[in-house]
Motif scaffolding. Structure first.
Motif, PDB file in Angstrom:
ATOM      1  N   ALA A   1      53.161  45.470  27.417  1.00 45.30           N
ATOM      2  CA  ALA A   1      51.717  45.278  27.253  1.00 45.30           C
ATOM      3  C   ALA A   1      51.199  46.358  26.312  1.00 45.30           C
TER       4      ALA A   1
ATOM      5  N   ILE B   1      50.372  42.336  35.129  1.00 42.53           N
ATOM      6  CA  ILE B   1      50.673  41.230  34.225  1.00 42.53           C
ATOM      7  C   ILE B   1      52.124  40.816  34.458  1.00 42.53           C
TER       8      ILE B   1
ATOM      9  N   GLU C   1      54.512  36.146  22.596  1.00 35.84           N
ATOM     10  CA  GLU C   1      53.343  37.024  22.521  1.00 35.84           C
ATOM     11  C   GLU C   1      52.106  36.257  22.957  1.00 35.84           C
TER      12      GLU C   1
ATOM     13  N   LEU D   1      52.466  33.208  32.301  1.00 38.56           N
ATOM     14  CA  LEU D   1      51.922  34.564  32.199  1.00 38.56           C
ATOM     15  C   LEU D   1      50.723  34.665  33.128  1.00 38.56           C
TER      16      LEU D   1
ATOM     17  N   VAL E   1      47.926  37.231  35.341  1.00 34.73           N
ATOM     18  CA  VAL E   1      47.297  38.552  35.484  1.00 34.73           C
ATOM     19  C   VAL E   1      46.565  38.587  36.821  1.00 34.73           C
TER      20      VAL E   1
ATOM     21  N   ALA F   1      50.263  40.964  25.398  1.00 32.62           N
ATOM     22  CA  ALA F   1      51.484  40.866  26.211  1.00 32.62           C
ATOM     23  C   ALA F   1      52.571  40.259  25.339  1.00 32.62           C
TER      24      ALA F   1
ATOM     25  N   LEU G   1      59.193  42.383  29.277  1.00 35.69           N
ATOM     26  CA  LEU G   1      57.759  42.242  29.039  1.00 35.69           C
ATOM     27  C   LEU G   1      57.143  43.597  28.724  1.00 35.69           C
TER      28      LEU G   1
END
Length: 282
Positions: free
Chosen positions: A160, A225, A207, A183, A185, A171, A158
């Motif tokens: 960012a 994240i 993505e 995903l 946060v 991301a 992963l």
């Protein structure tokens, strides 16, 4: 001087014959064992094509190979017979999906020649919703008749990406599994400020754009994240992004370090030239 003569009686002759026969049997057995050495390998690949399994392998026999696929409930969902090429290789394609592949779980793929033994190998691939979750699997009995399986490197990465002062974080990453990606946060205080579920593409890439700002993003600090597939840690990755006043503050990365280095070198060069220009002349 009297000469010495060897005299073999009937019993001695029988003994010699028994020894010769034993040696002959051992020799023939050893030759037969050496001739029988060999095996078969099996590879199942679904990389880039989650609805199709590519079957391939090698064998030291020339007879037909039977490829059988059984579902988690042990029902046979596919069966095919393949003739290996002159160099001992073979290949086939299996399409997943449909009623026979409706059960989620591990499907067993078996390659067999004759009655089996070292010419029978099997591996498993996970299927969910008619799509193959296991991108690659391999098993072989070619090396000294021993069965050896190889698990490829698997996992999730992963990243960012964001511009300083921006309210958008991209991301993105890569995974070797075709399962859904969750995903999440979390704010510095541990509260969840964003959650989404995305699917990787056929190459395993994914993505997702995340918009910052608003009441949920009012706390300054590092936001975590996390991208995760299933329960295993192998398919879980976390990155941190600093947010101030709802905007991104990127890390001191490679580009910033390069700019700083160039600036320092420039200052040193200018200072050196300045010292040279003010030196008195004799």
């Amino acid at each position: 001087m009297e000469s010495c003569k060897l005299n073999f009686g009937k019993n001695h002759q029988k003994a010699v014959l028994v020894v010769l026969l034993t040696v002959s049997i051992i020799s023939v057995s050893s030759f037969s064992f050496a001739s029988a050495a060999g095996g078969i390998s099996l590879t199942a690949s679904a990389e880039g094509r989650p609805s199709q399994i590519d079957i391939s392998g090698e064998t030291t026999r020339t007879s037909d190979i039977t490829i059988t696929v059984t579902a988690p409930n042990r029902n046979v969902v596919s069966i095919a017979q393949i003739t290996p090429t002159a160099d001992g290789t073979y290949a086939a394609k299996i399409n997943t999906g449909g009623l026979l592949w409706s059960q989620d779980g591990f499907y067993k793929i078996t390659a067999q020649q004759g009655t089996g033994g070292i010419f029978k190998v099997a591996l498993e691939v996970e299927v969910k919703g008619g799509k193959v979750i296991t991108p690659y699997a391999f098993i072989s009995s070619l090396e000294d008749g021993r069965v050896a399986a190889l698990e490829p490197e698997r996992g999730l990465t992963l990243f960012a990406d964001a511009i300083e002062g921006s309210t958008t974080i991209t991301a993105n990453g890569h995974t070797t599994s075709f399962n859904d990606i969750t995903l999440t946060v979390k704010a510095p205080n541990g509260n969840v400020v964003s959650i989404a579920q995305i699917l990787p593409d056929i190459n395993g890439n994914f993505e997702k754009k995340i918009t910052t700002g608003g009441p949920l993003w009012k706390q300054d600090g590092f936001y975590k994240i996390t991208a995760q597939q299933g329960e295993g840690g192998q398919f879980k990755s976390t990155v941190e992004v600093e947010i101030i006043d709802g905007r991104v503050i990127p890390e001191f990365g490679a580009i910033a370090a390069l700019i700083l280095a160039v600036a320092i070198i420039s200052i040193i060069a200018v200072s050196a030239r300045s010292r040279l220009s003010i030196m008195p002349k004799y």
